[in-house]
Design an enzyme around this catalytic site. Structure first.
Site, PDB file in Angstrom:
ATOM      1  N   GLU A 151       0.821  -1.212   0.000  1.00 30.45           N
ATOM      2  CA  GLU A 151       0.000   0.000   0.000  1.00 30.45           C
ATOM      3  C   GLU A 151       0.858   1.267   0.000  1.00 30.45           C
ATOM      4  O   GLU A 151       1.566   1.529   0.968  1.00 30.45           O
ATOM      5  CB  GLU A 151      -0.901   0.009   1.241  1.00 30.45           C
ATOM      6  CG  GLU A 151      -1.786   1.229   1.356  1.00 30.45           C
ATOM      7  CD  GLU A 151      -2.628   1.218   2.618  1.00 30.45           C
ATOM      8  OE1 GLU A 151      -3.585   2.021   2.694  1.00 30.45           O
ATOM      9  OE2 GLU A 151      -2.342   0.422   3.539  1.00 30.45           O
ATOM     10  N   GLU A 157       2.892  10.209   6.822  1.00 32.30           N
ATOM     11  CA  GLU A 157       2.830   9.028   7.679  1.00 32.30           C
ATOM     12  C   GLU A 157       4.059   8.139   7.537  1.00 32.30           C
ATOM     13  O   GLU A 157       4.394   7.398   8.457  1.00 32.30           O
ATOM     14  CB  GLU A 157       1.560   8.225   7.365  1.00 32.30           C
ATOM     15  CG  GLU A 157       0.283   8.989   7.678  1.00 32.30           C
ATOM     16  CD  GLU A 157      -0.962   8.171   7.384  1.00 32.30           C
ATOM     17  OE1 GLU A 157      -0.933   6.938   7.602  1.00 32.30           O
ATOM     18  OE2 GLU A 157      -1.963   8.756   6.944  1.00 32.30           O
ATOM     19  N   ASP A 184      -4.878   3.255  -2.004  1.00 35.11           N
ATOM     20  CA  ASP A 184      -5.799   3.854  -1.038  1.00 35.11           C
ATOM     21  C   ASP A 184      -6.084   5.268  -1.552  1.00 35.11           C
ATOM     22  O   ASP A 184      -5.173   6.094  -1.646  1.00 35.11           O
ATOM     23  CB  ASP A 184      -5.141   3.889   0.341  1.00 35.11           C
ATOM     24  CG  ASP A 184      -6.037   4.474   1.430  1.00 35.11           C
ATOM     25  OD1 ASP A 184      -6.692   5.499   1.178  1.00 35.11           O
ATOM     26  OD2 ASP A 184      -6.047   3.922   2.553  1.00 35.11           O
ATOM     27  N   HIS A 187      -4.743   8.355   0.432  1.00 28.71           N
ATOM     28  CA  HIS A 187      -3.326   8.648   0.211  1.00 28.71           C
ATOM     29  C   HIS A 187      -3.089   9.172  -1.207  1.00 28.71           C
ATOM     30  O   HIS A 187      -2.291  10.085  -1.418  1.00 28.71           O
ATOM     31  CB  HIS A 187      -2.485   7.396   0.448  1.00 28.71           C
ATOM     32  CG  HIS A 187      -2.570   6.863   1.840  1.00 28.71           C
ATOM     33  ND1 HIS A 187      -2.229   7.606   2.947  1.00 28.71           N
ATOM     34  CD2 HIS A 187      -2.976   5.651   2.314  1.00 28.71           C
ATOM     35  CE1 HIS A 187      -2.409   6.880   4.039  1.00 28.71           C
ATOM     36  NE2 HIS A 187      -2.860   5.693   3.674  1.00 28.71           N
ATOM     37  N   HIS A 210      -8.585   0.685  -1.066  1.00 27.28           N
ATOM     38  CA  HIS A 210      -9.061   1.313   0.169  1.00 27.28           C
ATOM     39  C   HIS A 210      -9.826   2.584  -0.172  1.00 27.28           C
ATOM     40  O   HIS A 210      -9.354   3.383  -0.992  1.00 27.28           O
ATOM     41  CB  HIS A 210      -7.888   1.687   1.081  1.00 27.28           C
ATOM     42  CG  HIS A 210      -7.632   0.703   2.167  1.00 27.28           C
ATOM     43  ND1 HIS A 210      -6.501   0.731   2.953  1.00 27.28           N
ATOM     44  CD2 HIS A 210      -8.376  -0.341   2.644  1.00 27.28           C
ATOM     45  CE1 HIS A 210      -6.548  -0.255   3.837  1.00 27.28           C
ATOM     46  NE2 HIS A 210      -7.674  -0.914   3.666  1.00 27.28           N
ATOM     47  N   ARG A 216     -10.445  11.842   5.208  1.00 30.88           N
ATOM     48  CA  ARG A 216     -10.484  10.496   5.771  1.00 30.88           C
ATOM     49  C   ARG A 216     -11.792  10.184   6.487  1.00 30.88           C
ATOM     50  O   ARG A 216     -11.872   9.263   7.291  1.00 30.88           O
ATOM     51  CB  ARG A 216      -9.288  10.221   6.687  1.00 30.88           C
ATOM     52  CG  ARG A 216      -8.939   8.735   6.707  1.00 30.88           C
ATOM     53  CD  ARG A 216      -7.556   8.466   7.220  1.00 30.88           C
ATOM     54  NE  ARG A 216      -7.155   7.124   6.837  1.00 30.88           N
ATOM     55  CZ  ARG A 216      -5.900   6.695   6.758  1.00 30.88           C
ATOM     56  NH1 ARG A 216      -4.921   7.530   7.013  1.00 30.88           N
ATOM     57  NH2 ARG A 216      -5.625   5.469   6.419  1.00 30.88           N
ATOM     58  N   GLU A 245     -11.882   2.302   4.712  1.00 30.97           N
ATOM     59  CA  GLU A 245     -10.955   2.507   5.823  1.00 30.97           C
ATOM     60  C   GLU A 245     -10.966   4.009   6.131  1.00 30.97           C
ATOM     61  O   GLU A 245     -10.096   4.755   5.702  1.00 30.97           O
ATOM     62  CB  GLU A 245      -9.541   2.036   5.480  1.00 30.97           C
ATOM     63  CG  GLU A 245      -8.622   2.050   6.702  1.00 30.97           C
ATOM     64  CD  GLU A 245      -7.150   2.031   6.319  1.00 30.97           C
ATOM     65  OE1 GLU A 245      -6.419   1.204   6.883  1.00 30.97           O
ATOM     66  OE2 GLU A 245      -6.731   2.846   5.484  1.00 30.97           O
TER      67      GLU A 245
END
Length: 268
Positions: A151, A157, A184, A187, A210, A216, A245
């Site tokens: 991922e 992060e 994702d 991201h 994701h 988010r 997520e």
């Protein structure tokens, strides 16, 4: 496509990126809300037995979409790019357990932040460490019929493998049939200039998706262009899992319901 939702045990860290907590109650709720499956965010494969998980899935007509390993990094501080031999063995043992679980449930194991940081070290050294562990884990996964899904994670992060093009470049080096990509869109909204184009450009490795909106929160609650996302997935004939997520905002149940209602009404 099938729709999943990320869940974790009650004792997961507050920072765990999941929608609902408590494995038994979350599996029941996921079924009630209209999901097809659950992604299990585990810090240790022993958090649930194969027998108990099998019972919960059967009783609630659910599947496991994937096993997520983010807590191995967040809660245990373990990573593929660690130089310490003992900690590297601990990472490997954790993944052996995840792969054993995935061999019976879902067949997919995520590699997110656990791939590790560079953190000022030599990038070539870190990549060598990553590739060594990646191949060891892939060797074991191959014996179990399990696929690993790497991922890309945004720069705030982690400082290694942030966008889809970087991920494809690394997967080309790994060159394993059971090593694929897990985009994702949260991201991607930070790191990829155009989400749809990036998905199409890197389609050969896209195995699992994701979903979360721009901040988010639940899909549909922000400004992320899901028409673009699903148009691209249609063009590449993607037919795998799309798993929510997102942050449990304003609360886990509301977030899970909002997400499934939005996605079922328009896309899945």
């Amino acid at each position: 496509m099938k729709l999943g939702v990320a869940i974790a045990s009650d004792n997961a860290l507050p920072s765990a990126f999941v929608v609902m907590r408590g494995l038994e109650k979350s599996i029941k709720k996921a079924h009630e809300y209209g999901y097809d499956g659950v992604e299990l965010a585990l810090k240790d494969p022993g958090e649930i037995t194969h027998q108990e998980l099998g019972r919960l899935l059967k009783d609630n007509h659910m599947e496991v979409s994937a096993i997520s390993s983010g807590q191995v990094y967040a809660a245990r501080g373990l990573m593929f790019t660690d130089e310490d031999k003992e900690r590297r063995e601990e990472v490997y043992k954790a993944f052996q357990g995840f792969i054993d679980l995935a061999s019976e449930f879902g067949g997919l194991v995520n590699i997110g932040r656990v791939r590790g940081q560079i953190a000022g070290r030599d990038k070539n050294l870190c990549e060598t460490l990553f590739l060594d562990m990646a191949n060891r884990v892939a060797d074991y996964a191959e014996t179990k019929g399990v696929t690993l899904i790497l991922e890309p994670v945004n720069r705030y992060e982690i400082d290694y493998i942030n966008n889809l093009d970087q991920c494809t470049e690394l997967l080309d080096k790994i060159n394993r049939k059971n090593f694929m990509m897990m985009p994702d869109v949260f991201h991607m909204n930070i790191e990829d200039a155009h989400i749809g184009e990036a998905l199409i450009r890197n389609q050969k490795y896209v195995k699992y998706i994701h979903l979360a909106s721009s901040q988010r929160h639940a899909p549909g609650d922000g400004h992320l262009d899901f028409d673009d996302v699903f148009s691209a997935l249609g063009k590449i004939k993607y037919d795998g899992w799309c798993t929510v997520e997102c942050l449990p905002y304003p609360d886990p149940d509301t977030a899970a319901k909002r997400a499934v209602e939005f996605l079922r009404a328009k896309y899945i």
